[in-house]
Scaffold this motif. Structure first.
Motif, mmCIF file in Angstrom:
data_model
loop_
_atom_site.group_PDB
_atom_site.id
_atom_site.type_symbol
_atom_site.label_atom_id
_atom_site.label_comp_id
_atom_site.label_asym_id
_atom_site.label_seq_id
_atom_site.Cartn_x
_atom_site.Cartn_y
_atom_site.Cartn_z
ATOM 1 N N LYS A 1 0.914 -1.283 -0.055
ATOM 2 C CA LYS A 1 -0.059 0.023 0.008
ATOM 3 C C LYS A 1 1.036 1.286 -0.061
ATOM 4 C CE LYS A 1 -4.022 2.075 2.022
ATOM 5 N NZ LYS A 1 -4.053 2.669 3.589
ATOM 6 N N LEU A 2 0.455 2.142 -0.776
ATOM 7 C CA LEU A 2 1.536 3.282 -1.102
ATOM 8 C C LEU A 2 1.074 4.438 -0.204
ATOM 9 C CD1 LEU A 2 1.560 3.017 -5.055
ATOM 10 C CD2 LEU A 2 3.430 2.724 -3.512
ATOM 11 N N GLN A 3 -0.106 4.670 0.176
ATOM 12 C CA GLN A 3 -0.472 5.821 1.066
ATOM 13 C C GLN A 3 -0.995 5.549 2.327
ATOM 14 O OE1 GLN A 3 -2.539 9.186 -0.748
ATOM 15 N NE2 GLN A 3 -1.790 8.541 -2.732
ATOM 16 N N HIS B 1 -3.475 3.470 -10.927
ATOM 17 C CA HIS B 1 -4.230 3.915 -10.029
ATOM 18 C C HIS B 1 -4.740 2.925 -8.823
ATOM 19 C CE1 HIS B 1 -5.017 6.802 -13.439
ATOM 20 N NE2 HIS B 1 -5.233 7.654 -12.402
ATOM 21 N N ALA B 2 -3.934 1.545 -8.721
ATOM 22 C CA ALA B 2 -4.387 0.744 -8.007
ATOM 23 C C ALA B 2 -4.308 0.930 -6.444
ATOM 24 C CB ALA B 2 -3.191 -0.418 -8.273
ATOM 25 N N GLY B 3 -3.257 2.204 -6.221
ATOM 26 C CA GLY B 3 -3.025 2.299 -4.796
ATOM 27 C C GLY B 3 -2.188 1.468 -4.057
ATOM 28 N N ALA B 4 -1.664 0.281 -4.618
ATOM 29 C CA ALA B 4 -0.868 -0.498 -4.022
ATOM 30 C C ALA B 4 0.333 -0.809 -5.267
ATOM 31 C CB ALA B 4 -1.499 -1.757 -3.252
ATOM 32 N N GLU B 5 1.409 -1.174 -4.989
ATOM 33 C CA GLU B 5 2.200 -1.073 -6.034
ATOM 34 C C GLU B 5 2.173 -2.635 -6.466
ATOM 35 O OE1 GLU B 5 4.237 -0.979 -9.003
ATOM 36 O OE2 GLU B 5 4.853 0.676 -7.650
ATOM 37 N N VAL B 6 1.807 -2.784 -7.946
ATOM 38 C CA VAL B 6 1.726 -4.139 -8.249
ATOM 39 C C VAL B 6 2.734 -4.532 -9.572
ATOM 40 C CG1 VAL B 6 -0.841 -3.895 -8.215
ATOM 41 C CG2 VAL B 6 0.210 -2.970 -10.329
ATOM 42 N N HIS B 7 3.812 -3.667 -9.358
ATOM 43 C CA HIS B 7 4.770 -4.166 -10.409
ATOM 44 C C HIS B 7 5.949 -4.642 -9.795
ATOM 45 C CE1 HIS B 7 2.745 -0.879 -12.442
ATOM 46 N NE2 HIS B 7 3.384 -1.308 -13.652
ATOM 47 N N GLY B 8 6.839 -5.707 -10.239
ATOM 48 C CA GLY B 8 7.750 -6.312 -9.699
ATOM 49 C C GLY B 8 9.161 -5.491 -9.551
ATOM 50 N N THR C 1 3.691 3.269 -7.977
ATOM 51 C CA THR C 1 4.285 4.344 -7.077
ATOM 52 C C THR C 1 4.510 5.834 -7.897
ATOM 53 O OG1 THR C 1 5.426 2.538 -5.972
ATOM 54 C CG2 THR C 1 6.352 4.601 -5.590
ATOM 55 N N HIS C 2 5.190 5.379 -9.020
ATOM 56 C CA HIS C 2 5.425 6.904 -9.957
ATOM 57 C C HIS C 2 4.060 7.660 -10.256
ATOM 58 C CE1 HIS C 2 6.813 9.110 -13.464
ATOM 59 N NE2 HIS C 2 8.031 8.835 -13.098
ATOM 60 N N ALA D 1 11.632 1.025 -1.080
ATOM 61 C CA ALA D 1 11.117 0.849 0.181
ATOM 62 C C ALA D 1 10.004 -0.045 0.130
ATOM 63 C CB ALA D 1 10.760 2.032 0.798
ATOM 64 N N ILE D 2 9.130 0.222 -0.922
ATOM 65 C CA ILE D 2 7.791 -0.610 -1.067
ATOM 66 C C ILE D 2 8.029 -2.083 -1.443
ATOM 67 C CG2 ILE D 2 5.669 -1.005 -2.412
ATOM 68 C CD1 ILE D 2 5.390 0.950 -0.342
ATOM 69 N N ALA D 3 9.217 -1.920 -2.759
ATOM 70 C CA ALA D 3 9.546 -3.563 -3.341
ATOM 71 C C ALA D 3 10.359 -4.465 -1.935
ATOM 72 C CB ALA D 3 10.312 -3.489 -4.283
ATOM 73 N N SER D 4 11.257 -3.741 -1.305
ATOM 74 C CA SER D 4 11.840 -4.558 -0.052
ATOM 75 C C SER D 4 10.853 -4.856 1.092
ATOM 76 C CB SER D 4 12.999 -3.817 0.275
ATOM 77 O OG SER D 4 12.579 -2.388 1.004
ATOM 78 N N ALA D 5 9.776 -4.017 1.334
ATOM 79 C CA ALA D 5 8.984 -4.443 2.386
ATOM 80 C C ALA D 5 8.074 -5.503 2.080
ATOM 81 C CB ALA D 5 7.917 -3.203 2.696
ATOM 82 N N ALA D 6 7.909 -5.743 0.571
ATOM 83 C CA ALA D 6 7.030 -6.742 0.254
ATOM 84 C C ALA D 6 7.448 -8.056 0.141
ATOM 85 C CB ALA D 6 6.574 -6.482 -1.199
ATOM 86 N N THR D 7 8.789 -8.149 0.310
ATOM 87 C CA THR D 7 9.674 -9.506 0.328
ATOM 88 C C THR D 7 9.565 -10.373 1.779
ATOM 89 O OG1 THR D 7 11.665 -8.407 1.266
ATOM 90 C CG2 THR D 7 11.346 -8.533 -1.206
#
Length: 420
Positions: A46-48, A191-198, A214-215, A251-257
Motif C-alpha cells: 500500500k502506497l499511502q 491507480h491501484a493504490g498498491a504497487e503491482v509491479h515487480g 508508485t510513480h 522501500a515498497i519493493a523491499s517491504a513486500a519481500t
C-alpha cells in the motif's frame, strides 16, 4: 452529409460499448486482484497511509462512465474517416504484415506517452487546472475506478489522440484493439493504490524505464511531478520526476519481500492477456495469401438472392459490379423493385436490376481488389475488398472502421453447370 451521419450513428453504439466494457472489465479485474490478494501480500505494498474517502469510488465510477461516453463520440469519427478514405485502417495482414502491426503499435504507444505528458503538464497550469484536471485530482488516494475519472474538457483532450494519430499513421484494426487494452490496463494499474509491479521495474533495473504504480501515485499525492503515462523518459528529460521516487519504490519493493506477494499473479494476468493478443495475431497470420485471378464474371450472392456481373466499368477505370437478376425482383404489387432506401431521394426511383453496386474496383498491393460497394438495404456505400478464392468463390468484405462484414459469392456459371 446524410451518408456521413448514417455512418457515424451506425458505428457509435459499437464504439461506446467497447470503450465502456474495456473500462469496466479492467477496473473490475484490478479491484478484484486487490481484494483477493490484499491479505496475502498486497497490503504491504500500500502506497499511502490514508484510505479513499467516503463516496469516492462512486464519483470515480460515474465520471469514468461519462468519459467512456465522450471517448466513444470521438472514436466514432474514426469510422467516418475510414469510410471516406481520410485515414487507413488495415483489416488483415495481406495489406500490411505482422511486423508493421508491431512497429506501428510501438510508435502509437510512444506518441501517446508524449501527447499525454505535455497535455497533462499543461493541464496543471494554474489557469487550466480547475477546468481540465481538478476532477481527476479529487482522488488524492486513487482507486482503479479513477482510471477515466476526468472532467469533460480533459476527456475530450485525451479522446482526441486516436483520431489525430490516425490522420498521420495507418494502423491495423488489431493494433487499435491492442492499444486500447494496453492503455486501460496501464491506467488501472497506475491507480491501484498498491504497487503491482515487480522489482524489475525499479529505477536502474532492466524494466525501469516504465512507469509504476508508485510513480503515478506520487503524482496524485503531491499534486505535481511524474506527468508521464507509460514511460519515465519525459519526466527524466524535463526534470519533472519526483525526487523521492527511487527511495519510495525500493522501500515498497523491499517491504513486500517479508511474505507472499502478488507480482506472480499480476504477471500471470499480463501473460494471459498478451497470449490472447498473440494468439489472435497468429490466427490472422495463418490465413494464407491466395492467388487472385481477378473477380470478373457473374456471381451468385448468398441465398441465391441476386446475380451480380463484374466487368470493366463503362466510361471510368476499374471494374464495376451490376445487378443482373434478383430472386425477389418484384414487389408485392408485381412492379420491379426500386432503390427505395437510397439516401439521395432523387435516386429512389432507380430499378435494382441494372443497378451498379460495385464501383472503382482496382487491384491492390495485397493482391485483392479494392473499391466501393453500395448496399441497397440501407442506402449506404462502404469500402470493399474482393478476393477470388479458387475458381468458383469470391469473398466480399465491406468495412466501417475495423468492423467488417464478409460474404462469400459463388460463380453463377458453376452453379448452373451443377444443375444440369
Amino acid at each position: 452529409m446524410n451518408e456521413l451521419l448514417h455512418v457515424y450513428l451506425s458505428a457509435w453504439p459499437t464504439v461506446w460499448v467497447m470503450d465502456t466494457a474495456r473500462y469496466l472489465v479492467a477496473a473490475t479485474l484490478m479491484a478484484s486482484i486487490l481484494a483477493l490478494f490484499w491479505r496475502a501480500g498486497l497490503g504491504r505494498r500500500k502506497l499511502q497511509s490514508r484510505d479513499p474517502v467516503r463516496g469516492q469510488r462512486r464519483r470515480e465510477f460515474l465520471a469514468s462512465l461519462r468519459t467512456a461516453f465522450i471517448f466513444s463520440l470521438l472514436g466514432a469519427i474514426v469510422a467516418v474517416g475510414d469510410h471516406q478514405g481520410w485515414i487507413t485502417i488495415y483489416k488483415n495482414f495481406r495489406q500490411a504484415g505482422p511486423l508493421y502491426l508491431v512497429l506501428s503499435l510501438a510508435l502509437m504507444l510512444v506518441a501517446h506517452d508524449a501527447y499525454f505528458y505535455w497535455a497533462h503538464r499543461a493541464m496543471h497550469h494554474r489557469r487550466l487546472f480547475a477546468l481540465f484536471h481538478r476532477t481527476h485530482h479529487l482522488s488524492r488516494t486513487p482507486t482503479p475506478w479513477a482510471a477515466y475519472s476526468f472532467a469533460i474538457p480533459e476527456a475530450v483532450v485525451h479522446g482526441a489522440f486516436v483520431p489525430l494519430f490516425l490522420l498521420v499513421v495507418p494502423m491495423h484494426g488489431l493494433g487499435l484493439l491492442a492499444f486500447g487494452i494496453v492503455q486501460i490496463l496501464r491506467n488501472v494499474m497506475g491507480h491501484a493504490g498498491a504497487e503491482v509491479h515487480g522489482a524489475a521495474f525499479g529505477p536502474g533495473r532492466w524494466l525501469g524505464w516504465n512507469n509504476t504504480t508508485t510513480h503515478h501515485d506520487l503524482h496524485h499525492e503531491a499534486g505535481r511531478y511524474n506527468y508521464g503515462l507509460y514511460f519515465r523518459w519525459w519526466d527524466k528529460l524535463m526534470g519533472t520526476e519526483h525526487p523521492d521516487y527511487r527511495r519510495k519504490f525500493e522501500a515498497i519493493a523491499s517491504a513486500a519481500t517479508a511474505g507472499p506477494t502478488t507480482p506472480t499473479s499480476v504477471h500471470a494476468l499480463t501473460r494471459t492477456i498478451m497470449g490472447i493478443v498473440a494468439g489472435s495475431l497468429l490466427l490472422l497470420a495463418a490465413d494464407p495469401v491466395r492467388a487472385d485471378s481477378g473477380p470478373a464474371g457473374r456471381w451468385m450472392t448468398p441465398g441465391a438472392a441476386a446475380v451480380v456481373e463484374i466487368a470493366p466499368c463503362s466510361g471510368s477505370p476499374g471494374l464495376c459490379g451490376t445487378v443482373r437478376w434478383l430472386w425477389d425482383g418484384l414487389d408485392e404489387k408485381g412492379r420491379p423493385r426500386l432503390d427505395t432506401q437510397n439516401t439521395d431521394t432523387s435516386l429512389r426511383s432507380r430499378p435494382l436490376i441494372g443497378l451498379s453496386i460495385l464501383s472503382g474496383l482496382a487491384r491492390a498491393a495485397n493482391g485483392g481488389w479494392e473499391g466501393r460497394i453500395y448496399n441497397p438495404e440501407d442506402g449506404q456505400t462502404y469500402r470493399a475488398t474482393l478476393r477470388r478464392v479458387g475458381t468458383d468463390t469470391l469473398t466480399i468484405e465491406g468495412c466501417v472502421l475495423f468492423i467488417c462484414q464478409k460474404q462469400v459469392w459463388r460463380s453463377a456459371a458453376a452453379l448452373a453447370a451443377a444443375l444440369h
